[in-house]
Design a protein around this motif. Structure first.
Motif, mmCIF file in Angstrom:
data_model
loop_
_atom_site.group_PDB
_atom_site.id
_atom_site.type_symbol
_atom_site.label_atom_id
_atom_site.label_comp_id
_atom_site.label_asym_id
_atom_site.label_seq_id
_atom_site.Cartn_x
_atom_site.Cartn_y
_atom_site.Cartn_z
ATOM 1 N N ASN A 1 1.594 -43.543 1.156
ATOM 2 C CA ASN A 1 1.506 -45.128 1.047
ATOM 3 C C ASN A 1 2.010 -45.565 2.406
ATOM 4 O O ASN A 1 1.768 -46.380 2.931
ATOM 5 C CB ASN A 1 2.260 -45.545 -0.085
ATOM 6 C CG ASN A 1 1.166 -45.325 -1.271
ATOM 7 O OD1 ASN A 1 0.040 -45.217 -1.110
ATOM 8 N ND2 ASN A 1 1.812 -45.355 -2.593
ATOM 9 N N ASP A 2 3.153 -45.073 2.650
ATOM 10 C CA ASP A 2 4.124 -45.242 3.967
ATOM 11 C C ASP A 2 3.088 -45.261 5.210
ATOM 12 O O ASP A 2 3.046 -46.063 6.135
ATOM 13 C CB ASP A 2 5.184 -44.574 4.022
ATOM 14 C CG ASP A 2 6.266 -45.079 3.154
ATOM 15 O OD1 ASP A 2 5.808 -46.128 2.564
ATOM 16 O OD2 ASP A 2 7.449 -44.239 2.859
ATOM 17 N N ALA A 3 2.354 -43.923 5.254
ATOM 18 C CA ALA A 3 1.422 -43.891 6.446
ATOM 19 C C ALA A 3 0.397 -45.008 6.576
ATOM 20 O O ALA A 3 -0.048 -45.351 7.462
ATOM 21 C CB ALA A 3 0.809 -42.506 6.363
ATOM 22 N N TYR A 4 -0.233 -45.201 5.432
ATOM 23 C CA TYR A 4 -1.275 -46.311 5.204
ATOM 24 C C TYR A 4 -0.595 -47.605 5.703
ATOM 25 O O TYR A 4 -1.446 -48.358 6.382
ATOM 26 C CB TYR A 4 -1.840 -46.250 3.685
ATOM 27 C CG TYR A 4 -3.038 -47.194 3.507
ATOM 28 C CD1 TYR A 4 -4.010 -47.066 4.164
ATOM 29 C CD2 TYR A 4 -2.697 -48.505 2.960
ATOM 30 C CE1 TYR A 4 -5.439 -47.903 3.892
ATOM 31 C CE2 TYR A 4 -3.646 -49.519 2.971
ATOM 32 C CZ TYR A 4 -4.862 -49.077 3.432
ATOM 33 O OH TYR A 4 -5.943 -50.008 3.089
ATOM 34 N N VAL A 5 0.461 -48.072 5.237
ATOM 35 C CA VAL A 5 0.970 -49.411 5.345
ATOM 36 C C VAL A 5 1.435 -49.178 6.913
ATOM 37 O O VAL A 5 1.095 -50.470 7.667
ATOM 38 C CB VAL A 5 2.297 -49.647 4.428
ATOM 39 C CG1 VAL A 5 2.977 -50.739 5.174
ATOM 40 C CG2 VAL A 5 1.845 -49.816 3.026
ATOM 41 N N ASN A 6 1.856 -48.402 7.486
ATOM 42 C CA ASN A 6 2.134 -48.217 8.961
ATOM 43 C C ASN A 6 0.868 -48.405 9.719
ATOM 44 O O ASN A 6 0.971 -48.568 11.110
ATOM 45 C CB ASN A 6 3.256 -47.116 9.282
ATOM 46 C CG ASN A 6 4.502 -47.529 8.615
ATOM 47 O OD1 ASN A 6 4.958 -48.436 8.404
ATOM 48 N ND2 ASN A 6 5.164 -46.444 8.682
ATOM 49 N N GLY A 7 -0.144 -47.762 9.394
ATOM 50 C CA GLY A 7 -1.261 -47.691 10.409
ATOM 51 C C GLY A 7 -1.139 -46.657 11.424
ATOM 52 O O GLY A 7 -0.597 -45.608 11.431
ATOM 53 N N TYR A 8 -1.462 -47.090 12.615
ATOM 54 C CA TYR A 8 -1.396 -46.429 13.730
ATOM 55 C C TYR A 8 -0.206 -46.710 14.567
ATOM 56 O O TYR A 8 -0.053 -46.510 15.783
ATOM 57 C CB TYR A 8 -2.881 -46.518 14.607
ATOM 58 C CG TYR A 8 -3.944 -45.548 13.901
ATOM 59 C CD1 TYR A 8 -3.790 -44.244 14.001
ATOM 60 C CD2 TYR A 8 -5.009 -46.227 13.364
ATOM 61 C CE1 TYR A 8 -4.733 -43.457 13.607
ATOM 62 C CE2 TYR A 8 -5.923 -45.602 12.721
ATOM 63 C CZ TYR A 8 -5.967 -44.385 12.774
ATOM 64 O OH TYR A 8 -7.085 -43.638 12.211
#
Length: 73
Positions: free
Chosen positions: A27-34
């Motif tokens: 979820n954190d990776a998705y929220v932070n994106g690139y």
């Protein structure tokens, strides 16, 4: 506490702390994106990229000339 079996499958269902940690990381990776992957302005690397292109062209040209000299065509 390890609630996963040898294959990495959680055996305690949604209450497994390891499973919760994995979900949080996704979820954190998705929220932070690139945002974490941003390495700078690509224009700054343009000179190095052009130099690399010229180097590759020079290597191919030298190899082509060497093959022409070896096979005489």
């Amino acid at each position: 506490m390890n609630c996963c079996n040898a294959n990495g499958v959680c055996t305690q269902g949604p209450d497994c702390p390891i499973r919760k940690q994995r979900i949080k990381e996704v979820n954190d990776a998705y929220v932070n994106g690139y945002n974490d992957a941003y390495l700078g302005d690509p224009i700054d690397d343009l000179a190095d990229t052009f130099q690399g292109l010229l180097t590759a062209m020079a290597v191919v040209l030298v190899a082509w000339i060497a093959f022409l000299l070896l096979w005489g065509k």
